[in-house]
Scaffold this motif. Sequence first.
Motif, PDB file in Angstrom:
ATOM      1  N   SER A   1     -43.109  15.337 -13.831  1.00 11.32           N
ATOM      2  CA  SER A   1     -43.272  15.080 -12.398  1.00 11.32           C
ATOM      3  C   SER A   1     -44.570  15.673 -11.876  1.00 11.32           C
ATOM      4  O   SER A   1     -44.721  16.902 -11.788  1.00 11.32           O
ATOM      5  CB  SER A   1     -42.101  15.653 -11.609  1.00 11.32           C
ATOM      6  OG  SER A   1     -42.371  15.597 -10.225  1.00 11.32           O
ATOM      7  N   HIS A   2     -45.476  14.793 -11.498  1.00  6.51           N
ATOM      8  CA  HIS A   2     -46.744  15.242 -10.919  1.00  6.51           C
ATOM      9  C   HIS A   2     -46.495  16.000  -9.611  1.00  6.51           C
ATOM     10  O   HIS A   2     -47.143  17.014  -9.334  1.00  6.51           O
ATOM     11  CB  HIS A   2     -47.671  14.048 -10.696  1.00  6.51           C
ATOM     12  CG  HIS A   2     -48.994  14.421 -10.114  1.00  6.51           C
ATOM     13  ND1 HIS A   2     -49.882  15.246 -10.771  1.00  6.51           N
ATOM     14  CD2 HIS A   2     -49.567  14.115  -8.922  1.00  6.51           C
ATOM     15  CE1 HIS A   2     -50.942  15.412 -10.015  1.00  6.51           C
ATOM     16  NE2 HIS A   2     -50.774  14.748  -8.893  1.00  6.51           N
ATOM     17  N   VAL A   3     -45.543  15.541  -8.818  1.00  2.00           N
ATOM     18  CA  VAL A   3     -45.239  16.173  -7.530  1.00  2.00           C
ATOM     19  C   VAL A   3     -44.738  17.607  -7.741  1.00  2.00           C
ATOM     20  O   VAL A   3     -45.197  18.542  -7.076  1.00  2.00           O
ATOM     21  CB  VAL A   3     -44.208  15.329  -6.745  1.00  2.00           C
ATOM     22  CG1 VAL A   3     -43.717  16.055  -5.501  1.00  2.00           C
ATOM     23  CG2 VAL A   3     -44.784  13.973  -6.384  1.00  2.00           C
ATOM     24  N   GLN A   4     -43.813  17.780  -8.686  1.00  2.00           N
ATOM     25  CA  GLN A   4     -43.270  19.124  -8.950  1.00  2.00           C
ATOM     26  C   GLN A   4     -44.361  20.063  -9.468  1.00  2.00           C
ATOM     27  O   GLN A   4     -44.469  21.207  -9.033  1.00  2.00           O
ATOM     28  CB  GLN A   4     -42.137  19.042  -9.982  1.00  2.00           C
ATOM     29  CG  GLN A   4     -40.926  18.298  -9.483  1.00  2.00           C
ATOM     30  CD  GLN A   4     -39.979  19.183  -8.701  1.00  2.00           C
ATOM     31  OE1 GLN A   4     -40.387  20.077  -7.959  1.00  2.00           O
ATOM     32  NE2 GLN A   4     -38.706  18.929  -8.850  1.00  2.00           N
ATOM     33  N   LEU A   5     -45.172  19.566 -10.401  1.00  2.00           N
ATOM     34  CA  LEU A   5     -46.226  20.422 -10.966  1.00  2.00           C
ATOM     35  C   LEU A   5     -47.321  20.749  -9.959  1.00  2.00           C
ATOM     36  O   LEU A   5     -47.877  21.846  -9.987  1.00  2.00           O
ATOM     37  CB  LEU A   5     -46.826  19.774 -12.212  1.00  2.00           C
ATOM     38  CG  LEU A   5     -45.976  19.954 -13.465  1.00  2.00           C
ATOM     39  CD1 LEU A   5     -46.614  19.251 -14.637  1.00  2.00           C
ATOM     40  CD2 LEU A   5     -45.754  21.408 -13.787  1.00  2.00           C
ATOM     41  N   ARG A   6     -47.615  19.813  -9.075  1.00  2.00           N
ATOM     42  CA  ARG A   6     -48.600  20.109  -8.025  1.00  2.00           C
ATOM     43  C   ARG A   6     -48.072  21.249  -7.152  1.00  2.00           C
ATOM     44  O   ARG A   6     -48.808  22.184  -6.829  1.00  2.00           O
ATOM     45  CB  ARG A   6     -48.900  18.865  -7.199  1.00  2.00           C
ATOM     46  CG  ARG A   6     -50.006  19.119  -6.160  1.00  2.00           C
ATOM     47  CD  ARG A   6     -50.451  17.875  -5.422  1.00  2.00           C
ATOM     48  NE  ARG A   6     -49.343  17.167  -4.804  1.00  2.00           N
ATOM     49  CZ  ARG A   6     -49.019  15.896  -5.069  1.00  2.00           C
ATOM     50  NH1 ARG A   6     -49.715  15.189  -5.927  1.00  2.00           N
ATOM     51  NH2 ARG A   6     -47.995  15.326  -4.469  1.00  2.00           N
ATOM     52  N   ALA A   7     -46.797  21.192  -6.795  1.00  2.00           N
ATOM     53  CA  ALA A   7     -46.197  22.269  -5.997  1.00  2.00           C
ATOM     54  C   ALA A   7     -46.216  23.586  -6.773  1.00  2.00           C
ATOM     55  O   ALA A   7     -46.523  24.644  -6.209  1.00  2.00           O
ATOM     56  CB  ALA A   7     -44.770  21.900  -5.602  1.00  2.00           C
ATOM     57  N   ALA A   8     -45.913  23.540  -8.067  1.00  2.00           N
ATOM     58  CA  ALA A   8     -45.947  24.753  -8.895  1.00  2.00           C
ATOM     59  C   ALA A   8     -47.354  25.331  -8.953  1.00  2.00           C
ATOM     60  O   ALA A   8     -47.546  26.542  -8.805  1.00  2.00           O
ATOM     61  CB  ALA A   8     -45.443  24.438 -10.304  1.00  2.00           C
ATOM     62  N   GLY A   9     -48.340  24.472  -9.164  1.00  4.72           N
ATOM     63  CA  GLY A   9     -49.729  24.934  -9.237  1.00  4.72           C
ATOM     64  C   GLY A   9     -50.210  25.543  -7.939  1.00  4.72           C
ATOM     65  O   GLY A   9     -50.910  26.553  -7.931  1.00  4.72           O
ATOM     66  N   GLN A  10     -49.810  24.935  -6.814  1.00  2.00           N
ATOM     67  CA  GLN A  10     -50.224  25.463  -5.514  1.00  2.00           C
ATOM     68  C   GLN A  10     -49.605  26.837  -5.261  1.00  2.00           C
ATOM     69  O   GLN A  10     -50.247  27.717  -4.706  1.00  2.00           O
ATOM     70  CB  GLN A  10     -49.831  24.492  -4.403  1.00  2.00           C
ATOM     71  CG  GLN A  10     -50.676  23.244  -4.395  1.00  2.00           C
ATOM     72  CD  GLN A  10     -50.135  22.184  -3.436  1.00  2.00           C
ATOM     73  OE1 GLN A  10     -49.019  22.256  -2.929  1.00  2.00           O
ATOM     74  NE2 GLN A  10     -50.952  21.158  -3.198  1.00  2.00           N
ATOM     75  N   ARG A  11     -48.378  27.003  -5.664  1.00  2.08           N
ATOM     76  CA  ARG A  11     -47.694  28.260  -5.392  1.00  2.08           C
ATOM     77  C   ARG A  11     -47.988  29.330  -6.437  1.00  2.08           C
ATOM     78  O   ARG A  11     -48.121  30.501  -6.117  1.00  2.08           O
ATOM     79  CB  ARG A  11     -46.193  28.022  -5.311  1.00  2.08           C
ATOM     80  CG  ARG A  11     -45.440  29.263  -4.930  1.00  2.08           C
ATOM     81  CD  ARG A  11     -44.073  28.973  -4.444  1.00  2.08           C
ATOM     82  NE  ARG A  11     -43.468  30.188  -3.944  1.00  2.08           N
ATOM     83  CZ  ARG A  11     -42.210  30.305  -3.636  1.00  2.08           C
ATOM     84  NH1 ARG A  11     -41.418  29.270  -3.759  1.00  2.08           N
ATOM     85  NH2 ARG A  11     -41.723  31.445  -3.204  1.00  2.08           N
ATOM     86  N   TRP A  12     -48.048  28.929  -7.718  1.00  5.40           N
ATOM     87  CA  TRP A  12     -48.117  29.905  -8.798  1.00  5.40           C
ATOM     88  C   TRP A  12     -49.388  29.810  -9.650  1.00  5.40           C
ATOM     89  O   TRP A  12     -49.487  30.501 -10.665  1.00  5.40           O
ATOM     90  CB  TRP A  12     -46.931  29.730  -9.748  1.00  5.40           C
ATOM     91  CG  TRP A  12     -45.593  29.623  -9.106  1.00  5.40           C
ATOM     92  CD1 TRP A  12     -44.780  28.529  -9.109  1.00  5.40           C
ATOM     93  CD2 TRP A  12     -44.874  30.634  -8.394  1.00  5.40           C
ATOM     94  NE1 TRP A  12     -43.607  28.798  -8.450  1.00  5.40           N
ATOM     95  CE2 TRP A  12     -43.641  30.087  -7.987  1.00  5.40           C
ATOM     96  CE3 TRP A  12     -45.173  31.954  -8.050  1.00  5.40           C
ATOM     97  CZ2 TRP A  12     -42.701  30.809  -7.270  1.00  5.40           C
ATOM     98  CZ3 TRP A  12     -44.227  32.668  -7.328  1.00  5.40           C
ATOM     99  CH2 TRP A  12     -43.016  32.102  -6.948  1.00  5.40           C
ATOM    100  N   GLY A  13     -50.321  28.965  -9.299  1.00  8.60           N
ATOM    101  CA  GLY A  13     -51.473  28.675 -10.144  1.00  8.60           C
ATOM    102  C   GLY A  13     -52.287  29.862 -10.615  1.00  8.60           C
ATOM    103  O   GLY A  13     -52.925  29.800 -11.652  1.00  8.60           O
ATOM    104  N   GLU A  14     -52.265  30.941  -9.901  1.00  6.03           N
ATOM    105  CA  GLU A  14     -53.079  32.112 -10.264  1.00  6.03           C
ATOM    106  C   GLU A  14     -52.288  33.205 -10.961  1.00  6.03           C
ATOM    107  O   GLU A  14     -52.807  34.292 -11.185  1.00  6.03           O
ATOM    108  CB  GLU A  14     -53.748  32.682  -8.997  1.00  6.03           C
ATOM    109  CG  GLU A  14     -54.630  31.680  -8.262  1.00  6.03           C
ATOM    110  CD  GLU A  14     -55.750  31.121  -9.133  1.00  6.03           C
ATOM    111  OE1 GLU A  14     -56.388  31.903  -9.869  1.00  6.03           O
ATOM    112  OE2 GLU A  14     -55.959  29.898  -9.110  1.00  6.03           O
ATOM    113  N   VAL A  15     -51.039  32.962 -11.300  1.00  3.35           N
ATOM    114  CA  VAL A  15     -50.214  33.991 -11.945  1.00  3.35           C
ATOM    115  C   VAL A  15     -50.673  34.176 -13.390  1.00  3.35           C
ATOM    116  O   VAL A  15     -50.697  33.213 -14.165  1.00  3.35           O
ATOM    117  CB  VAL A  15     -48.712  33.590 -11.900  1.00  3.35           C
ATOM    118  CG1 VAL A  15     -47.871  34.534 -12.743  1.00  3.35           C
ATOM    119  CG2 VAL A  15     -48.209  33.569 -10.463  1.00  3.35           C
ATOM    120  N   PRO A  16     -51.040  35.382 -13.776  1.00  2.63           N
ATOM    121  CA  PRO A  16     -51.457  35.631 -15.162  1.00  2.63           C
ATOM    122  C   PRO A  16     -50.322  35.321 -16.138  1.00  2.63           C
ATOM    123  O   PRO A  16     -49.162  35.622 -15.869  1.00  2.63           O
ATOM    124  CB  PRO A  16     -51.786  37.128 -15.188  1.00  2.63           C
ATOM    125  CG  PRO A  16     -51.993  37.507 -13.765  1.00  2.63           C
ATOM    126  CD  PRO A  16     -51.128  36.587 -12.948  1.00  2.63           C
TER     127      PRO A  16
END
Length: 179
Positions: free
Chosen positions: A37-52
């Motif tokens: 799901s592109h929609v789910q992953l976009r939301a994940a990236g926006q929220r968590w994209g910088e988590v080491p």
Amino acid sequence: MLGLPAGGRVLDLGCGKGGNAVHLASLGMRAVGVDVSHVQLRAAGQRWGEVPGLELHHTEAVAYLQGAGEPFDAAYSVYGAVWFTDPHLLLPVIRERLRPGGRFVFSQRPPVEGCYGCQASYIPRGSDEDPLVVKRWDYEPEVWEQLLDRYGYTDVRTQVRAAPPGRRTVGTLIVQAST
């Protein structure tokens, strides 16, 4: 259930918005999330994209697993890709990508009595759109045990946990195995 070593590498098959994977990354694991799901992953990236320690991939589970790469200490799916992917395609490639002694754990709804194997699943979309029809694989716990054994997993355990009182009417099937 995952039995991860400190700093272990773990794969979330059907990570959705990434909450489980980011939790493991926050504990020092190297967490990889895969979802179609592109929609789910976009939301994940926006929220968590910088988590080491967190990697997110927009791809189908079997395709990701067939790619070259470092093996995993564990793989899991919480009502995710294991439920929606042909187990005869998915189980062998998960097994191939797990380190010796690695853990594989997944959960999904228990099957409806008499409705086993590949089933149609309807996912609601917008009010002006037809539901998305996808396949899902529903098996009794004993059949999951047989399938995992067939593909070389060991220490296979299944259980159905009852739903919390007043919250849902269907429990959760949990399957655990080792390599």
